[in-house]
Design a protein around this motif. Structure first.
Motif, PDB file in Angstrom:
ATOM      1  N   GLU A   1     -63.831  -4.366 -22.823  1.00 54.20           N
ATOM      2  CA  GLU A   1     -63.828  -5.129 -24.020  1.00 54.20           C
ATOM      3  C   GLU A   1     -62.958  -4.697 -25.103  1.00 54.20           C
ATOM      4  O   GLU A   1     -61.970  -5.329 -25.709  1.00 54.20           O
ATOM      5  CB  GLU A   1     -65.069  -5.443 -24.556  1.00 54.20           C
ATOM      6  CG  GLU A   1     -65.085  -6.180 -25.862  1.00 54.20           C
ATOM      7  CD  GLU A   1     -66.486  -6.127 -26.287  1.00 54.20           C
ATOM      8  OE1 GLU A   1     -66.614  -6.353 -27.776  1.00 54.20           O
ATOM      9  OE2 GLU A   1     -67.654  -5.670 -25.655  1.00 54.20           O
TER      10      GLU A   1
ATOM     11  N   THR B   1     -65.243 -12.162 -28.197  1.00 58.59           N
ATOM     12  CA  THR B   1     -66.497 -11.318 -28.390  1.00 58.59           C
ATOM     13  C   THR B   1     -66.195 -10.574 -29.501  1.00 58.59           C
ATOM     14  O   THR B   1     -66.967 -10.282 -30.512  1.00 58.59           O
ATOM     15  CB  THR B   1     -66.726 -10.578 -27.369  1.00 58.59           C
ATOM     16  OG1 THR B   1     -67.348 -11.332 -26.220  1.00 58.59           O
ATOM     17  CG2 THR B   1     -67.946  -9.442 -27.486  1.00 58.59           C
ATOM     18  N   CYS B   2     -65.353  -9.903 -29.558  1.00 57.90           N
ATOM     19  CA  CYS B   2     -64.822  -8.913 -30.785  1.00 57.90           C
ATOM     20  C   CYS B   2     -64.387  -9.725 -32.081  1.00 57.90           C
ATOM     21  O   CYS B   2     -64.717  -9.009 -33.123  1.00 57.90           O
ATOM     22  CB  CYS B   2     -63.431  -8.287 -30.453  1.00 57.90           C
ATOM     23  SG  CYS B   2     -63.425  -6.983 -29.086  1.00 57.90           S
TER      24      CYS B   2
ATOM     25  N   VAL C   1     -65.153  -2.793 -32.996  1.00 59.59           N
ATOM     26  CA  VAL C   1     -65.005  -2.504 -31.395  1.00 59.59           C
ATOM     27  C   VAL C   1     -65.007  -1.347 -31.220  1.00 59.59           C
ATOM     28  O   VAL C   1     -65.552  -0.528 -30.207  1.00 59.59           O
ATOM     29  CB  VAL C   1     -64.209  -3.658 -30.901  1.00 59.59           C
ATOM     30  CG1 VAL C   1     -62.731  -3.070 -30.849  1.00 59.59           C
ATOM     31  CG2 VAL C   1     -64.360  -3.677 -29.355  1.00 59.59           C
TER      32      VAL C   1
ATOM     33  N   MET D   1     -65.114  -8.019 -17.829  1.00 60.94           N
ATOM     34  CA  MET D   1     -64.828  -8.698 -18.971  1.00 60.94           C
ATOM     35  C   MET D   1     -63.358  -9.179 -18.846  1.00 60.94           C
ATOM     36  O   MET D   1     -62.346  -8.365 -18.940  1.00 60.94           O
ATOM     37  CB  MET D   1     -65.272  -8.262 -20.182  1.00 60.94           C
ATOM     38  CG  MET D   1     -65.325  -9.106 -21.428  1.00 60.94           C
ATOM     39  SD  MET D   1     -65.715  -8.507 -23.115  1.00 60.94           S
ATOM     40  CE  MET D   1     -67.399  -8.523 -22.700  1.00 60.94           C
TER      41      MET D   1
ATOM     42  N   TRP E   1     -58.891  -4.924 -23.873  1.00 59.71           N
ATOM     43  CA  TRP E   1     -58.500  -6.240 -24.035  1.00 59.71           C
ATOM     44  C   TRP E   1     -58.254  -6.561 -25.268  1.00 59.71           C
ATOM     45  O   TRP E   1     -57.051  -7.122 -25.797  1.00 59.71           O
ATOM     46  CB  TRP E   1     -59.352  -7.009 -23.274  1.00 59.71           C
ATOM     47  CG  TRP E   1     -59.081  -7.133 -21.559  1.00 59.71           C
ATOM     48  CD1 TRP E   1     -60.313  -7.200 -20.717  1.00 59.71           C
ATOM     49  CD2 TRP E   1     -57.870  -7.321 -21.042  1.00 59.71           C
ATOM     50  NE1 TRP E   1     -59.606  -7.314 -19.676  1.00 59.71           N
ATOM     51  CE2 TRP E   1     -58.540  -7.587 -19.739  1.00 59.71           C
ATOM     52  CE3 TRP E   1     -56.576  -7.661 -21.250  1.00 59.71           C
ATOM     53  CZ2 TRP E   1     -57.466  -7.400 -18.624  1.00 59.71           C
ATOM     54  CZ3 TRP E   1     -55.753  -7.844 -20.327  1.00 59.71           C
ATOM     55  CH2 TRP E   1     -56.035  -7.910 -19.058  1.00 59.71           C
TER      56      TRP E   1
ATOM     57  N   THR F   1     -62.495 -13.617 -22.822  1.00 59.65           N
ATOM     58  CA  THR F   1     -63.878 -13.289 -23.572  1.00 59.65           C
ATOM     59  C   THR F   1     -63.978 -12.083 -24.267  1.00 59.65           C
ATOM     60  O   THR F   1     -64.850 -12.159 -25.421  1.00 59.65           O
ATOM     61  CB  THR F   1     -64.637 -12.822 -22.263  1.00 59.65           C
ATOM     62  OG1 THR F   1     -64.575 -14.173 -21.323  1.00 59.65           O
ATOM     63  CG2 THR F   1     -66.201 -12.835 -22.464  1.00 59.65           C
ATOM     64  N   ALA F   2     -63.119 -11.161 -24.011  1.00 60.87           N
ATOM     65  CA  ALA F   2     -63.191  -9.832 -24.981  1.00 60.87           C
ATOM     66  C   ALA F   2     -62.722 -10.081 -26.131  1.00 60.87           C
ATOM     67  O   ALA F   2     -63.386  -9.682 -27.250  1.00 60.87           O
ATOM     68  CB  ALA F   2     -62.174  -8.878 -24.165  1.00 60.87           C
TER      69      ALA F   2
ATOM     70  N   ALA G   1     -69.821  -1.702 -26.527  1.00 60.64           N
ATOM     71  CA  ALA G   1     -68.777  -2.456 -26.376  1.00 60.64           C
ATOM     72  C   ALA G   1     -68.334  -1.963 -24.682  1.00 60.64           C
ATOM     73  O   ALA G   1     -67.849  -0.679 -24.726  1.00 60.64           O
ATOM     74  CB  ALA G   1     -67.979  -2.633 -27.186  1.00 60.64           C
TER      75      ALA G   1
ATOM     76  N   ARG H   1     -67.490   0.950 -29.006  1.00 60.76           N
ATOM     77  CA  ARG H   1     -67.134   1.768 -27.879  1.00 60.76           C
ATOM     78  C   ARG H   1     -67.331   2.975 -27.699  1.00 60.76           C
ATOM     79  O   ARG H   1     -67.894   3.688 -26.707  1.00 60.76           O
ATOM     80  CB  ARG H   1     -65.281   1.756 -27.626  1.00 60.76           C
ATOM     81  CG  ARG H   1     -64.872   2.246 -26.663  1.00 60.76           C
ATOM     82  CD  ARG H   1     -65.119   1.590 -25.165  1.00 60.76           C
ATOM     83  NE  ARG H   1     -64.871   2.529 -24.200  1.00 60.76           N
ATOM     84  CZ  ARG H   1     -65.460   2.873 -23.240  1.00 60.76           C
ATOM     85  NH1 ARG H   1     -66.848   2.570 -23.259  1.00 60.76           N
ATOM     86  NH2 ARG H   1     -65.346   3.883 -22.348  1.00 60.76           N
TER      87      ARG H   1
END
Length: 110
Positions: A25, A9-10, A62, A1, A28, A5-6, A21, A66
């Protein structure tokens, strides 16, 4: 990723404490959050405070996702309030993703 994008997304999943996650992700987004807070801290303390509040919920979400990715409960995130013990979280965050499905869902795609 990748970085963009990360972060997208978050921010989009700022209230989603379910699912998983990927390691990239999480890190970043952590880098983006750190950068924003450094820059806003240089501008003014009120701007920093507003940015910190705006990024708090996405950072928590996130972090929980994770932890889910490595098979841990999101409640482990509470370790961050205990000095020195919160180093365990850093260890958890650098662990590779579980390649198979776990109780929190399918592995992240990227």
């Amino acid at each position: 990723m990748d970085f963009q994008t990360a972060v997208k997304t978050c921010i989009a999943k700022y209230t989603d404490f379910t699912g998983r996650a990927s390691r990239s992700e999480f890190w970043w987004f952590f880098l983006a959050q750190f950068g924003v807070l450094v820059v806003t801290g240089l501008i003014h303390e009120y701007v920093y405070f507003i940015a910190a509040l705006a990024l708090l919920l996405p950072a928590l979400a996130v972090g929980v996702r994770r932890l889910h990715d490595i098979g841990k409960s999101g409640w482990f995130l509470l370790l961050s309030i205990i000095p020195l013990i919160n180093l365990v979280l850093i260890y958890f965050f650098v662990q590779p993703s579980q390649p198979e499905s776990n109780a929190y869902g399918e592995p992240p795609s990227a």
